[in-house]
Motif scaffolding. Structure first.
Motif, PDB file in Angstrom:
ATOM      1  N   ASN A 188       0.824  -1.214   0.000  1.00 34.47           N
ATOM      2  CA  ASN A 188       0.000   0.000   0.000  1.00 34.47           C
ATOM      3  C   ASN A 188       0.855   1.260   0.000  1.00 34.47           C
ATOM      4  O   ASN A 188       0.379   2.334   0.359  1.00 34.47           O
ATOM      5  CB  ASN A 188      -0.967   0.006   1.198  1.00 34.47           C
ATOM      6  CG  ASN A 188      -0.241   0.023   2.528  1.00 34.47           C
ATOM      7  OD1 ASN A 188       0.980  -0.134   2.555  1.00 34.47           O
ATOM      8  ND2 ASN A 188      -0.974   0.206   3.604  1.00 34.47           N
ATOM      9  N   SER A 189       2.123   1.137  -0.371  1.00 36.12           N
ATOM     10  CA  SER A 189       2.980   2.314  -0.399  1.00 36.12           C
ATOM     11  C   SER A 189       4.040   2.155  -1.464  1.00 36.12           C
ATOM     12  O   SER A 189       4.653   1.085  -1.576  1.00 36.12           O
ATOM     13  CB  SER A 189       3.633   2.503   0.972  1.00 36.12           C
ATOM     14  OG  SER A 189       4.748   3.376   0.837  1.00 36.12           O
ATOM     15  N   ARG A 190       4.240   3.188  -2.254  1.00 43.57           N
ATOM     16  CA  ARG A 190       5.286   3.166  -3.280  1.00 43.57           C
ATOM     17  C   ARG A 190       6.517   3.933  -2.795  1.00 43.57           C
ATOM     18  O   ARG A 190       7.286   4.468  -3.573  1.00 43.57           O
ATOM     19  CB  ARG A 190       4.754   3.742  -4.591  1.00 43.57           C
ATOM     20  CG  ARG A 190       3.620   2.918  -5.184  1.00 43.57           C
ATOM     21  CD  ARG A 190       3.308   3.293  -6.628  1.00 43.57           C
ATOM     22  NE  ARG A 190       2.282   2.410  -7.178  1.00 43.57           N
ATOM     23  CZ  ARG A 190       0.975   2.624  -7.090  1.00 43.57           C
ATOM     24  NH1 ARG A 190       0.528   3.701  -6.477  1.00 43.57           N
ATOM     25  NH2 ARG A 190       0.111   1.769  -7.612  1.00 43.57           N
ATOM     26  N   SER A 191       6.692   4.001  -1.505  1.00 42.97           N
ATOM     27  CA  SER A 191       7.862   4.651  -0.913  1.00 42.97           C
ATOM     28  C   SER A 191       9.123   3.863  -1.244  1.00 42.97           C
ATOM     29  O   SER A 191       9.058   2.774  -1.818  1.00 42.97           O
ATOM     30  CB  SER A 191       7.694   4.700   0.601  1.00 42.97           C
ATOM     31  OG  SER A 191       7.811   3.386   1.112  1.00 42.97           O
ATOM     32  N   TYR A 192      10.264   4.409  -0.843  1.00 44.29           N
ATOM     33  CA  TYR A 192      11.531   3.722  -1.061  1.00 44.29           C
ATOM     34  C   TYR A 192      11.485   2.295  -0.516  1.00 44.29           C
ATOM     35  O   TYR A 192      11.797   1.329  -1.210  1.00 44.29           O
ATOM     36  CB  TYR A 192      12.671   4.497  -0.389  1.00 44.29           C
ATOM     37  CG  TYR A 192      13.970   3.738  -0.389  1.00 44.29           C
ATOM     38  CD1 TYR A 192      14.753   3.678  -1.531  1.00 44.29           C
ATOM     39  CD2 TYR A 192      14.397   3.051   0.743  1.00 44.29           C
ATOM     40  CE1 TYR A 192      15.926   2.953  -1.560  1.00 44.29           C
ATOM     41  CE2 TYR A 192      15.574   2.326   0.726  1.00 44.29           C
ATOM     42  CZ  TYR A 192      16.332   2.279  -0.425  1.00 44.29           C
ATOM     43  OH  TYR A 192      17.488   1.554  -0.435  1.00 44.29           O
ATOM     44  N   SER A 193      11.062   2.181   0.749  1.00 41.64           N
ATOM     45  CA  SER A 193      11.037   0.862   1.371  1.00 41.64           C
ATOM     46  C   SER A 193       9.985  -0.016   0.701  1.00 41.64           C
ATOM     47  O   SER A 193      10.179  -1.224   0.527  1.00 41.64           O
ATOM     48  CB  SER A 193      10.798   1.024   2.873  1.00 41.64           C
ATOM     49  OG  SER A 193       9.914   0.065   3.357  1.00 41.64           O
TER      50      SER A 193
END
Lengths: 336, 336
Positions: A188-193
């Motif tokens: 649910n996240s396209r962040s770095y991690s």
């Protein structure tokens, strides 16, 4: 040494140290002597303390996180604040939200507060496009920046992180090697991690030379607290005919939704469906069955990050990147 | 009006306002005009802003909470920080722990930081013995103090709270009136709010003239995250021969433990055991079945508290106490 250290060394409250320094009569002579001895020993003059109680030396460090009510980020803020306080620093907290503009605004506000450093908590601060990270590069020309669980190659930026790529890869390999080849990857996240974890999942398929069905990679758009939304989402995938015998989730909340999905559809866990979450939070214990989850050693990460920060502020040479490993904690949703 | 308001009114980022005020050339003429018009309109001179970007007017408010990683306290800190920022105030966060001395130390540290006000988050700051609350009374002579979910009659102290007494009383009455007279009351804090909830439970028995077995009131000593510890604790009570057909818990974590206790003993929920939690947190949805829980409208409480705080700082007459009602949110662990 600040008032906090003096109070600890003397074994009296900060209020008592304050009374001694202010010359209040309401202090036992023995206590007064103990406090003054410690101050003398470390070469401080009581007058310097009395002015503002020496707290001019207790400087401030800005902490930005997207949402301090998020279970994982809240723990990080808690550990970081405690470690900073032990080192004589105040924490100025700012919650930025997840939008690019609001993150940029929050960082500008903090930099303009003359904080000694800024700690950015959570990988959502680094986006995939370099252009969107320029605000951090610019800010780092004014103040040292410390990133938790994010990576940016830039002078005056220091990163402390867990190797999310490898931890996710290892979890996926365990599932593949147990014979489950249709692992749904839920994020649910396209962040770095977020991107690191996804790559780890993909690389496990590559390593075993098993083709990975693209439809098994699913992004959940809903809110970060919407466990029922996750359940609905998975029911929808099943109705569309997608089959999967494991859910590998980038966050425990998503894994908790997967457990609810299995229950409502009478799918046996772990025999018919394995579930692995990430963060090893309280949700994994609240859920029934309890959820196997990757622990990324948040407390260690936070303590290390603060050590790096204090080192930089003291003019020491510190490594720009420190990387820890994650570890799968096996509970009742897997048979591994 | 601070830099934050200007950026909002002009519809540009804070970094842009900052560039305009610093006379940077890297700003479109139309944008510069829009920002300057707003500053002119509100009678500020750009020079006053340029010096420290006007952030000398963005003052700091101290927030103390026992543990910012506690699900409930974390949400409160999040709401309070956001509301303060919208009003042009910074948040200096301090996590005090639950021990008396560490609470007193944290408050002393904040007061000595020259914060404009201190917000104490959580009822654990008020203890049963007056003597133990004197540190707050003393601090209030220097700085206005705002208590969330706690009550103290003292000049310069302002309380915003939920009527935990009545909310717990109503929940207990619903259970009694449904025919369940052996309600186990499970709690883990002797804070002000903890005592209010316990009194509410007792008063429900009084109102219905039903005798209340003292053994039905049980204090859980374990950690605030130890759901499995709660399950063990309840199993122990059962083994000792204590019977109960409902658990009314002062916190969702305890209720989650009660659900796990029922499952391991094959006790049907809600037919053989009703469970009611408190705070209506994410845990109530993660648990299976989902837990009925009292919602004490935390977001409303926090927004009201900040309004009171800003009013006091602006020299307005504000009520020393504001009290809201709680409300039972019915889910799957009750038949009410």
């Amino acid at each position: 040494m600040n008032i906090y250290d003096i109070s600890k060394q003397a074994g009296v409250s900060i209020a008592t140290v304050s009374r001694v320094l202010n010359g209040s009569h309401n202090v036992k002579p023995a206590t007064r002597k103990k406090v003054m001895d410690i101050i003398d020993q470390y070469g401080y003059t009581p007058n310097a303390f009395a002015r503002g109680l020496g707290l001019d030396t207790m400087n401030s460090i800005g902490i930005i996180c997207a949402d301090s009510s998020d279970l994982y980020l809240a723990k990080a803020v808690y550990y970081i604040e405690g470690n900073l306080r032990k080192n004589g620093y105040n924490s100025v907290l700012m919650c930025s939200g997840y939008e690019h503009d609001s993150k940029e605004n929050a960082l500008s506000l903090l930099i303009n507060q003359r904080v000694d450093a800024v700690i950015m908590v959570g990988s959502n601060y680094i986006e995939a496009e370099d252009e969107n990270n320029r605000y951090i590069v610019n800010a780092a020309t004014q103040t040292p920046i410390f990133l938790l669980n994010a990576n940016l190659d830039c002078p005056n930026v220091f990163c402390t992180m867990c190797d999310d790529f490898r931890a996710t890869q290892e979890a996926a390999l365990l599932l593949l090697d147990s014979g489950i080849t249709d692992i749904l990857y839920l994020y649910n996240s396209r962040s770095y991690s977020g991107m690191q974890k996804l790559s780890g999942y993909r690389s496990a398929y590559d390593m075993r030379e098993i083709p990975c069905n693209r439809e098994l990679i699913q992004f959940f758009e809903g809110s970060r607290e919407d466990i029922d939304g996750v359940r609905h989402f998975l029911c929808g995938l099943r109705e569309q005919g997608l089959t999967f015998h494991a859910v590998l989730a980038s966050e425990d909340m998503l894994a908790a939704g997967a457990v609810k999905y299995a229950k409502i559809n009478n799918i046996a866990i772990p025999d018919e469906l394995s579930v692995i979450g990430y963060n090893n939070s309280l949700l994994t214990v609240c859920s029934d069955p309890e959820i196997s989850s990757v622990d990324n050693h948040l407390e260690t990460l936070c303590s290390r990050l603060v050590k790096t920060c204090i080192g930089v502020l003291n003019g020491e040479e510190m490594p720009p990147k420190v990387i820890y490993s994650g570890e799968l904690v096996r509970k009742a949703t897997t048979n591994l």
